[in-house]
Design a protein around this motif. Structure first.
Motif, PDB file in Angstrom:
ATOM      1  N   MET A 140       0.851  -1.195   0.000  1.00 23.31           N
ATOM      2  CA  MET A 140       0.000   0.000   0.000  1.00 23.31           C
ATOM      3  C   MET A 140       0.881   1.237   0.000  1.00 23.31           C
ATOM      4  O   MET A 140       1.811   1.349   0.792  1.00 23.31           O
ATOM      5  CB  MET A 140      -0.909   0.000   1.238  1.00 23.31           C
ATOM      6  N   GLN A 175       0.564   6.051   6.090  1.00 22.80           N
ATOM      7  CA  GLN A 175      -0.315   5.072   6.716  1.00 22.80           C
ATOM      8  C   GLN A 175      -0.878   5.526   8.054  1.00 22.80           C
ATOM      9  O   GLN A 175      -1.817   4.924   8.572  1.00 22.80           O
ATOM     10  CB  GLN A 175       0.457   3.757   6.925  1.00 22.80           C
ATOM     11  N   GLU A 205     -10.513   5.781   2.581  1.00 21.33           N
ATOM     12  CA  GLU A 205      -9.142   5.719   3.091  1.00 21.33           C
ATOM     13  C   GLU A 205      -9.070   6.050   4.573  1.00 21.33           C
ATOM     14  O   GLU A 205      -8.019   6.448   5.091  1.00 21.33           O
ATOM     15  CB  GLU A 205      -8.249   6.687   2.301  1.00 21.33           C
ATOM     16  N   LEU A 219     -10.997  11.862   3.277  1.00 20.61           N
ATOM     17  CA  LEU A 219     -10.413  10.525   3.348  1.00 20.61           C
ATOM     18  C   LEU A 219     -11.484   9.460   3.599  1.00 20.61           C
ATOM     19  O   LEU A 219     -11.409   8.357   3.047  1.00 20.61           O
ATOM     20  CB  LEU A 219      -9.328  10.481   4.423  1.00 20.61           C
ATOM     21  N   ARG A 269      -6.347   5.008   7.291  1.00 18.42           N
ATOM     22  CA  ARG A 269      -5.073   5.704   7.446  1.00 18.42           C
ATOM     23  C   ARG A 269      -5.101   6.733   8.580  1.00 18.42           C
ATOM     24  O   ARG A 269      -4.049   7.148   9.066  1.00 18.42           O
ATOM     25  CB  ARG A 269      -4.712   6.445   6.148  1.00 18.42           C
ATOM     26  N   ALA A 284      -4.041   7.890  -3.424  1.00 21.72           N
ATOM     27  CA  ALA A 284      -5.387   7.536  -3.889  1.00 21.72           C
ATOM     28  C   ALA A 284      -5.853   8.540  -4.934  1.00 21.72           C
ATOM     29  O   ALA A 284      -6.996   9.012  -4.908  1.00 21.72           O
ATOM     30  CB  ALA A 284      -6.361   7.491  -2.717  1.00 21.72           C
TER      31      ALA A 284
END
Length: 265
Positions: free
Chosen positions: A1, A5, A23, A18, A26, A111
């Protein structure tokens, strides 16, 4: 990935973005002022306000990326940078800036494709609202009040969203001022002279009180006061330069403007 993170979001808009991108795994810390999405408040530790942050708590989270907004968070950013943390402070103030912010944040976290698709969807939504507004029989003059003591008018993205929703900002010359102190109205009578048809109130952090607005000296002459067009736009959906303003915020303004136009047209 790929990408960071362990992200700490010092304001609401990166958290909302996000989550919208899927996402959220994260994110390890958020602003205490975050209300969107509701799940974030339940799932993520709150480590900052807007002008202050729990630096020690942030460091315990071992973030590899911290996202904040504006010069107001410069001191927080500087302290984190001195501790070796990578920090991105955005400073966008327009509708185009918000859309671009979504794209940039997505790219920074790995992303980009999802962020570009999401940003394209936000833009299509705005375009649809603007097209519908063109069919209104007339456009109201709108006074947006960000604070009541002293009176502070709306920032750039708010003025732009008013236009998209079908209205005309009563103080366009002030909307380009990024700092709230430069949007203070020294003379309340200037609102009376500009005679707005609609007043939107969004007093950051407290409930809008239309009866207090209506009771101001001389304001009974304002069309919006006379006609009862004093409306609250909740601050979480308009004063954050993120997706909320481009969705729920502008839609609420468009609904009120359309109702006004139907009544007066």
């Amino acid at each position: 990935m790929s990408g960071p993170q362990r992200i700490v979001c010092l304001t609401e808009e990166p958290t909302e973005v996000l989550y919208s991108l899927g996402e959220q795994h994260r994110i390890v810390g958020i602003s205490g002022f975050t209300v969107r999405p509701a799940a974030a408040r339940k799932e993520k530790p709150k480590v900052s306000a807007f002008t202050s942050a729990k630096i020690g708590e942030i460091l315990k989270l071992r973030p590899d990326f911290v996202v904040g907004f504006s010069d107001i968070q410069a001191d927080i950013a500087a302290e984190l940078i001195r501790h070796g943390i990578e920090v991105w402070i955005s400073n966008h103030r327009s509708v185009d800036g918000i859309v671009d912010y979504v794209r940039r944040l997505g790219a920074l976290v790995g992303a980009a494709d999802k962020a570009n698709a999401y940003a394209d969807g936000l833009r299509r939504g705005l375009d649809a609202i603007e097209r519908e507004a063109r069919n209104l029989p007339q456009r109201p003059k709108v006074y947006f009040e960000e604070w009541d003591d002293p009176l502070i008018t709306g920032i750039q993205w708010v003025a732009e969203l008013i236009r998209i929703a079908g209205g005309d900002d009563a103080f366009p010359e002030l909307s380009g001022e990024p700092l709230a102190k430069n949007r203070i109205l020294a003379d309340q009578g200037e609102v009376v002279r500009r005679a707005p048809d609609i007043v939107f109130g969004s007093w950051c952090g407290k409930r809008f009180r239309p009866e207090k607005v209506a009771a101001r000296a001389g304001w009974d002459a304002i069309p919006a006061v006379r006609d009862g067009e004093l409306h609250e736009i909740k601050s979480p959906i308009i004063l954050q330069p993120g997706p909320a303003a481009l969705t729920d915020g502008v839609r609420e303004m468009a609904r009120i403007v359309r109702t006004w136009a139907d009544r007066t047209g």
